[in-house]
Design an enzyme around this catalytic site. Structure first.
Site, short mmCIF file in Angstrom:
data_model
loop_
_atom_site.label_atom_id
_atom_site.label_comp_id
_atom_site.label_asym_id
_atom_site.label_seq_id
_atom_site.Cartn_x
_atom_site.Cartn_y
_atom_site.Cartn_z
N CYS A 15 0.75 -0.68 -2.06
CA CYS A 15 1.18 -0.11 -3.34
C CYS A 15 0.21 -0.54 -4.42
O CYS A 15 -0.26 -1.68 -4.43
CB CYS A 15 2.59 -0.60 -3.64
N ASN A 73 -6.36 -9.13 -3.69
CA ASN A 73 -6.87 -8.01 -2.90
C ASN A 73 -6.63 -6.67 -3.57
O ASN A 73 -6.79 -5.61 -2.95
CB ASN A 73 -6.24 -8.03 -1.50
N HIS A 127 -3.87 -5.18 -4.52
CA HIS A 127 -2.65 -4.42 -4.25
C HIS A 127 -1.46 -5.32 -4.53
O HIS A 127 -1.61 -6.53 -4.74
CB HIS A 127 -2.63 -3.85 -2.82
#
Length: 367
Positions: free
Chosen positions: A310, A273, A275
């Site tokens: 993040c 995805n 991240h």
């Protein structure tokens, strides 16, 4: 021509197959059945584990001896299967050498990875998997993904010998799901030691839906609700009565006892995805835990609250504060344990990524 990835996967699972059969045969969990060629083969769940079917099978496909086919139904004990009227998904794993830490036992990251793997295989085996990482068909059409907002994992030591799984141990994981409010989902897990069926680890988590393009949380569309609702169950006892709802205190440069800076995500830390995989945060959190704690205590429980995602370009810092606490035991005795609070945040603007709370128990005082 077979791809490198397919070959590696096939060989890896073949090794797992052999190890499970060896352990099951040693512990008396494997039956024997005679074939037309008058030789014995291992049988689990009504099927030969060397690749030849016995009993009912969806097709007559045979695979090479010692190898595991990619079709889950052909080796349900290994690839996973549904139990309890298809509400519970169960999968078996072997703890491998690269999944243990310096104390020769499975790490918290290992357990979290296995929980995540079981959850994803649950979705795939349900026939719900779309193009996204754990997303359903309807979610993929709408560019939606699942993201975890909270997870609580509790580990019970394997008394009286050791405090965690060793290399070669076989474990069994059950997982199931239920609704969490109007737009969320709760997923629970339990981990058992295969040989004794003793429950060692329990975990619960909360998931919400995010738009993978805008990176904003979204409501659950009715079409998605219709997909997942048949798999929700409230009749099962939850893995953990998640009473650890007390607010996790925020640390800062003044209140933190230890700060580890300059933690930089790598490309390999990213998931499908785009991240950072939520399991990676645990390793960064532990970077600010004193070595004396890591050497003398085991991580008995951990609660993580995910605040924001993040990216690879972010630079992070890890903060930890630890205090001793005397815990009252069931036998009226008392034991010392440690309680710690953690924060993982952006190093430049101090934006929070993960808050966490953990309990550490002495390795010499196994329950």
């Amino acid at each position: 021509m077979e791809s490198w990835f397919s070959r590696e996967k096939r060989l890896n699972m073949g090794f797992c197959d052999v190890m499970i059969r060896r352990e099951m045969r040693r512990s008396g969990l494997v039956a024997k059945a005679k074939t037309s060629k008058s030789h014995s083969v291992d049988v689990i769940n009504g099927r030969k584990v060397n690749g030849v079917y016995v009993g009912e099978a969806p097709n007559k496909t045979k695979i090479a001896t010692g190898l595991v086919n990619d079709v889950p139904e052909m080796n349900s004990y290994l690839m996973g299967r549904f139990v309890e009227d298809r509400f519970i998904y169960r999968q078996t794993f072997i703890i491998r050498s690269y999944e243990i830490g310096p104390d020769k036992t499975a790490t918290m990251e290992t357990l979290m990875n296995l929980l995540q793997e079981t959850a994803l295989n649950h979705v795939m085996s349900s026939g719900l998997a779309g193009n996204g990482f754990g997303a359903t068909h309807e979610m993929s059409l709408r560019k939606l993904i699942w993201v975890v907002t909270r997870i609580n994992i509790q580990v019970r030591s394997i008394a009286p010998v050791r405090d965690m799984f060793d290399r070669g141990d076989i474990i069994e994981i059950d997982t199931w799901v239920d609704a969490a409010g109007k737009n969320g989902m709760r997923r629970d897990w339990i981990i058992r030691e295969y040989k004794t069926q003793q429950v060692i680890t329990r975990a619960t988590s909360t998931w919400v839906i995010m738009n993978r393009i805008t990176r904003r949380l979204a409501k659950m569309p009715e079409q998605v609700r219709e997909e997942v609702t048949p798999f929700f169950t409230s009749r099962l006892s939850i893995a953990i009565a998640d009473n650890d709802s007390e607010k996790i205190d925020k640390l800062d440069d003044e209140t933190a006892e230890r700060i580890r800076q300059d933690l930089e995500p790598r490309w390999s830390d990213m998931d499908a995805n785009q991240h950072v995989n939520n399991v990676k945060y645990i390793g960064w959190i532990l970077e600010s835990v004193p070595i004396r704690v890591l050497e003398n205590y085991y991580l008995a429980s951990m609660t993580l609250e995910y605040r924001r995602e993040c990216r690879q370009s972010d630079l992070l810092q890890s903060l930890t504060s630890i205090k001793e606490k005397i815990a009252n035991c069931a036998d009226n005795s008392t034991r010392k344990q440690l309680e710690s609070v953690h924060l993982l945040q952006m190093q430049n603007n101090k934006d929070e990524i993960v808050r966490a709370r953990s309990v550490w128990k002495c390795k010499q005082n196994l329950l």
